[in-house]
Write a protein that holds these residues in place. Structure first.
Motif, PDB file in Angstrom:
ATOM      1  N   UNK A 139       0.831  -1.259  -0.009  1.00  0.00           N
ATOM      2  CA  UNK A 139       0.051   0.009  -0.098  1.00  0.00           C
ATOM      3  C   UNK A 139       0.960   1.168  -0.133  1.00  0.00           C
ATOM      4  N   UNK A 140       2.194   1.024   0.750  1.00  0.00           N
ATOM      5  CA  UNK A 140       3.106   2.498   0.688  1.00  0.00           C
ATOM      6  C   UNK A 140       4.272   1.660   0.774  1.00  0.00           C
ATOM      7  N   UNK A 141       5.082   2.482   0.197  1.00  0.00           N
ATOM      8  CA  UNK A 141       6.651   2.266   0.517  1.00  0.00           C
ATOM      9  C   UNK A 141       7.324   2.918   1.480  1.00  0.00           C
ATOM     10  N   UNK A 142       7.711   2.071   2.439  1.00  0.00           N
ATOM     11  CA  UNK A 142       8.773   2.920   3.410  1.00  0.00           C
ATOM     12  C   UNK A 142      10.188   2.823   2.958  1.00  0.00           C
ATOM     13  N   UNK A 143      10.896   3.670   3.727  1.00  0.00           N
ATOM     14  CA  UNK A 143      12.328   3.673   3.446  1.00  0.00           C
ATOM     15  C   UNK A 143      12.939   2.533   3.671  1.00  0.00           C
ATOM     16  N   UNK A 144      12.486   1.496   4.843  1.00  0.00           N
ATOM     17  CA  UNK A 144      13.242   0.330   4.540  1.00  0.00           C
ATOM     18  C   UNK A 144      12.843  -0.405   3.491  1.00  0.00           C
TER      19      UNK A 144
END
Length: 125
Positions: free
Chosen positions: A63-68
Protein backbone atom coordinates in the motif's frame (compact mmCIF):
# COMPACT_ATOMS: atom_id res chain seq x y z
CA UNK A 1 5.14 -33.35 -18.35
CA UNK A 2 8.35 -31.73 -19.56
CA UNK A 3 8.37 -28.38 -21.34
CA UNK A 4 9.90 -28.09 -24.82
CA UNK A 5 12.82 -26.16 -23.30
CA UNK A 6 13.40 -28.94 -20.76
CA UNK A 7 13.30 -31.60 -23.50
CA UNK A 8 15.83 -29.65 -25.55
CA UNK A 9 18.05 -29.08 -22.52
CA UNK A 10 18.02 -32.78 -21.62
CA UNK A 11 18.73 -33.87 -25.20
CA UNK A 12 21.63 -31.41 -25.53
CA UNK A 13 23.11 -32.53 -22.21
CA UNK A 14 22.74 -36.20 -23.23
CA UNK A 15 24.57 -35.61 -26.52
CA UNK A 16 27.29 -33.55 -24.87
CA UNK A 17 27.83 -36.37 -22.36
CA UNK A 18 28.20 -38.71 -25.34
CA UNK A 19 31.01 -36.51 -26.66
CA UNK A 20 29.25 -34.27 -29.18
CA UNK A 21 30.19 -30.60 -29.32
CA UNK A 22 27.49 -28.24 -28.00
CA UNK A 23 27.36 -26.13 -31.17
CA UNK A 24 27.10 -29.27 -33.32
CA UNK A 25 24.34 -30.54 -31.07
CA UNK A 26 22.39 -27.29 -31.48
CA UNK A 27 22.78 -27.54 -35.28
CA UNK A 28 21.70 -31.18 -35.36
CA UNK A 29 18.65 -30.57 -33.17
CA UNK A 30 17.78 -27.54 -35.26
CA UNK A 31 17.63 -29.73 -38.37
CA UNK A 32 15.90 -32.64 -36.62
CA UNK A 33 13.22 -30.46 -35.04
CA UNK A 34 12.95 -28.11 -38.03
CA UNK A 35 13.47 -25.11 -35.76
CA UNK A 36 15.95 -22.22 -36.06
CA UNK A 37 19.38 -22.74 -34.50
CA UNK A 38 18.90 -19.73 -32.21
CA UNK A 39 15.54 -21.09 -31.06
CA UNK A 40 17.16 -24.34 -29.95
CA UNK A 41 20.00 -22.48 -28.27
CA UNK A 42 17.60 -20.06 -26.58
CA UNK A 43 15.45 -22.90 -25.25
CA UNK A 44 18.55 -24.64 -23.89
CA UNK A 45 19.86 -21.56 -22.09
CA UNK A 46 16.44 -20.48 -20.83
CA UNK A 47 15.93 -23.86 -19.15
CA UNK A 48 19.51 -23.79 -17.86
CA UNK A 49 18.84 -20.38 -16.31
CA UNK A 50 15.69 -21.75 -14.68
CA UNK A 51 17.64 -24.68 -13.22
CA UNK A 52 20.26 -22.32 -11.84
CA UNK A 53 17.64 -20.29 -10.01
CA UNK A 54 17.56 -17.43 -12.49
CA UNK A 55 13.80 -17.05 -12.30
CA UNK A 56 12.65 -13.97 -10.47
CA UNK A 57 9.95 -14.02 -7.86
CA UNK A 58 6.88 -11.87 -8.41
CA UNK A 59 6.90 -8.38 -7.01
CA UNK A 60 4.97 -7.88 -3.82
CA UNK A 61 2.15 -5.37 -3.67
CA UNK A 62 2.37 -2.72 -0.99
CA UNK A 63 0.00 0.00 0.00
CA UNK A 64 2.94 2.29 0.70
CA UNK A 65 6.68 2.17 0.35
CA UNK A 66 8.68 2.82 3.46
CA UNK A 67 12.34 3.85 3.42
CA UNK A 68 13.24 0.33 4.64
CA UNK A 69 11.23 -1.18 1.78
CA UNK A 70 12.94 1.07 -0.74
CA UNK A 71 16.37 0.11 0.61
CA UNK A 72 15.52 -3.59 0.54
CA UNK A 73 14.30 -3.27 -3.06
CA UNK A 74 17.47 -1.44 -4.06
CA UNK A 75 19.67 -4.09 -2.42
CA UNK A 76 17.73 -6.86 -4.14
CA UNK A 77 18.06 -5.12 -7.51
CA UNK A 78 21.82 -4.73 -7.06
CA UNK A 79 22.19 -8.37 -5.98
CA UNK A 80 20.25 -9.47 -9.09
CA UNK A 81 22.54 -7.28 -11.19
CA UNK A 82 25.62 -9.02 -9.77
CA UNK A 83 24.12 -12.44 -10.49
CA UNK A 84 23.16 -11.27 -13.95
CA UNK A 85 26.74 -10.25 -14.70
CA UNK A 86 27.95 -13.70 -13.69
CA UNK A 87 25.39 -15.31 -16.02
CA UNK A 88 26.35 -12.94 -18.85
CA UNK A 89 30.03 -13.86 -18.47
CA UNK A 90 29.22 -17.58 -18.45
CA UNK A 91 27.00 -17.25 -21.52
CA UNK A 92 29.66 -15.25 -23.35
CA UNK A 93 32.29 -17.86 -22.51
CA UNK A 94 30.02 -20.61 -23.84
CA UNK A 95 29.33 -18.65 -27.05
CA UNK A 96 33.07 -18.09 -27.46
CA UNK A 97 33.70 -21.80 -26.96
CA UNK A 98 31.05 -22.66 -29.53
CA UNK A 99 32.51 -20.16 -32.00
CA UNK A 100 35.99 -21.59 -31.48
CA UNK A 101 34.72 -25.11 -32.09
CA UNK A 102 32.90 -24.00 -35.23
CA UNK A 103 36.02 -22.22 -36.51
CA UNK A 104 38.13 -25.34 -35.91
CA UNK A 105 35.59 -27.52 -37.72
CA UNK A 106 35.46 -25.13 -40.67
CA UNK A 107 39.23 -24.94 -40.82
CA UNK A 108 39.55 -28.73 -40.66
CA UNK A 109 37.13 -29.22 -43.54
CA UNK A 110 38.27 -26.24 -45.65
CA UNK A 111 40.85 -28.13 -47.73
CA UNK A 112 38.43 -30.92 -48.56
CA UNK A 113 35.62 -28.51 -49.45
CA UNK A 114 37.93 -26.37 -51.62
CA UNK A 115 39.17 -29.49 -53.41
CA UNK A 116 35.62 -30.68 -54.13
CA UNK A 117 34.64 -27.26 -55.51
CA UNK A 118 37.82 -27.04 -57.59
CA UNK A 119 37.10 -30.46 -59.09
CA UNK A 120 33.62 -29.34 -60.07
CA UNK A 121 35.03 -26.15 -61.55
CA UNK A 122 37.42 -28.20 -63.65
CA UNK A 123 34.55 -30.40 -64.83
CA UNK A 124 32.69 -27.29 -66.03
CA UNK A 125 35.58 -26.22 -68.30
Amino acid sequence: MATKAQEIYEEVEKRIAAGTDKADTFKALSKEMDRPYDSIRGSYYSHKKKLEGGATKPRTRRRETTPDDALADARAALERAIASIDREVEAAEERASEATAEAKALKASATERKKAISERLEALK
